[in-house]
Design an enzyme around this catalytic site. Structure first.
Site, mmCIF file in Angstrom:
data_model
loop_
_atom_site.group_PDB
_atom_site.id
_atom_site.type_symbol
_atom_site.label_atom_id
_atom_site.label_comp_id
_atom_site.label_asym_id
_atom_site.label_seq_id
_atom_site.Cartn_x
_atom_site.Cartn_y
_atom_site.Cartn_z
ATOM 1 N N ASN A 5 6.449 14.260 3.668
ATOM 2 C CA ASN A 5 7.544 14.314 2.701
ATOM 3 C C ASN A 5 6.952 14.738 1.363
ATOM 4 O OD1 ASN A 5 9.631 13.841 0.921
ATOM 5 N ND2 ASN A 5 9.616 11.608 1.159
ATOM 6 N N LYS A 7 8.474 15.394 -1.299
ATOM 7 C CA LYS A 7 9.278 14.963 -2.450
ATOM 8 C C LYS A 7 9.454 16.158 -3.401
ATOM 9 C CE LYS A 7 7.567 10.385 -1.552
ATOM 10 N NZ LYS A 7 7.265 9.049 -2.019
ATOM 11 N N HIS A 84 16.025 7.722 2.132
ATOM 12 C CA HIS A 84 14.727 7.408 1.506
ATOM 13 C C HIS A 84 14.974 6.480 0.312
ATOM 14 C CE1 HIS A 84 10.958 7.771 -0.642
ATOM 15 N NE2 HIS A 84 10.438 8.164 0.511
ATOM 16 N N GLU A 86 13.831 6.422 -2.543
ATOM 17 C CA GLU A 86 14.003 7.107 -3.834
ATOM 18 C C GLU A 86 15.422 7.656 -3.978
ATOM 19 O OE1 GLU A 86 10.526 9.585 -3.469
ATOM 20 O OE2 GLU A 86 9.305 7.759 -3.588
ATOM 21 N N GLU A 156 9.644 1.910 5.646
ATOM 22 C CA GLU A 156 8.867 2.194 4.443
ATOM 23 C C GLU A 156 9.047 1.056 3.433
ATOM 24 O OE1 GLU A 156 7.960 6.640 4.054
ATOM 25 O OE2 GLU A 156 9.815 6.257 2.985
ATOM 26 N N GLY A 162 3.706 5.188 -2.632
ATOM 27 C CA GLY A 162 3.084 5.828 -3.795
ATOM 28 C C GLY A 162 2.280 4.875 -4.655
ATOM 29 N N SER A 201 1.859 4.867 1.554
ATOM 30 C CA SER A 201 0.422 5.013 1.290
ATOM 31 C C SER A 201 -0.426 5.171 2.549
ATOM 32 C CB SER A 201 -0.088 3.849 0.424
ATOM 33 O OG SER A 201 0.585 3.826 -0.822
HETATM 34 P P1 PGA Z 1 3.492 7.745 0.038
HETATM 35 O O1 PGA Z 1 5.051 8.053 0.262
HETATM 36 O O2 PGA Z 1 2.780 8.140 1.309
HETATM 37 O O3 PGA Z 1 3.098 8.589 -1.138
HETATM 38 O O4 PGA Z 1 3.362 6.279 -0.238
HETATM 39 C C1 PGA Z 1 5.680 7.780 1.487
HETATM 40 C C2 PGA Z 1 7.148 8.156 1.409
HETATM 41 O O5 PGA Z 1 7.768 7.895 0.374
HETATM 42 O O6 PGA Z 1 7.721 8.702 2.364
#
Ligand code: PGA
Length: 239
Positions: A5, A7, A84, A86, A156, A162, A201
């Site tokens: 992803n 983003k 997601h 976000e 998640e 992140g 992560s």
């Molecule tokens: P990340 O993001 O691997 O940077 O923690 C995962 C995601 O939001 O799908």
């Protein structure tokens, strides 16, 4: 399955880097990248599938900024991320809306990667299962067994996205097992075949122990999907 992803990151050069790498290497499981939508059409490699990062619940019309299922399909997507954290946070997407988006995706022949996961205060107050159940209940109210069979679930934990803080393999397994159990109460065959990805992560150095958990069927990778070497290493760990 390993899904990247991007983003709101990346550019056309990064697409080329990924295309070049995946022209040389193939995996016998599903590997996909979800880039920002302007870059979808640049992906041509057969060994790298693509997905949208979000999709509208509507087919078309006056919905400025949104993208429809048929547009994603026209640009070669097989998959789309829905729900997601976000999107839920930045755009106020509710559990019910996420379910409608998943349904629209399935009806159009796309496979939704449906994200669920708890924030830190829920983890600290030990109410993870109730929180995840509420997210899954909204899906169950809207999707049939046959529709769930066309879906992938991504767990998640928001506190791990992140942040560099990964759920321990045991923490991930515990929630994945709970999610599989939730689906087993709907239909045992569905639960057995359901792919449940872990996201938060995931890096080359922790991917293998996470993927080794019995109920972890792959990963949804954010930051580490922006570096081709890291993403390939994560795919190798899955292999
Ligand atoms: P990340 O993001 O691997 O940077 O923690 C995962 C995601 O939001 O799908």
């Amino acid at each position: 399955m390993v899904a990247g992803n991007w983003k709101m990151n990346g550019n056309s050069s990064l697409v080329t880097e990924f295309e070049n790498a995946f022209n040389e290497i193939t995996f016998d499981f599903d590997v996909l990248i979800c880039p920002p939508s302007p870059y979808l059409n640049l992906f041509k490699s057969d060994s790298l599938a693509t997905g949208g990062q979000d999709v509208s619940e509507f087919d078309s019309g006056a919905h400025t900024g949104d993208i429809s299922t048929s547009m994603l399909k026209e640009f070669g997507c097989k998959y789309v991320i829905v729900g997601h954290s976000e999107r839920r946070e930045d755009h106020g997407e509710s559990n019910a809306l996420v379910a409608l988006k998943a349904k629209a995706a399935i009806n159009a022949g796309l496979i939704p990667l449906i994200c669920v996961g708890e924030p830190l205060d829920v983890r600290e107050s030990d109410t993870v299962e109730a929180f995840i159940s509420a997210q899954l209940d909204a899906l169950k109210d809207n999707l049939s067994v046959a529709e769930f069979e066309q879906s992938v679930i991504a767990y998640e934990p928001i506190w791990a996205i992140g942040t560099g803080k990964t759920a321990t393999p045991e923490q991930a397994q515990e929630v994945h097992q709970f999610i599989r159990g939730y689906f087993a109460s709907i239909d045992s065959e569905l639960a057995q075949g359901l792919r449940i990805l872990y996201g938060g992560s995931v890096k080359p150095d922790n991917a293998q122990t996470l993927f080794a958990q019995p109920d972890v069927d792959g990963g949804l990778i954010g930051g580490a999907s922006l570096k081709v070497d890291d993403f390939v290493s994560i795919c190798q760990a899955a292999n």
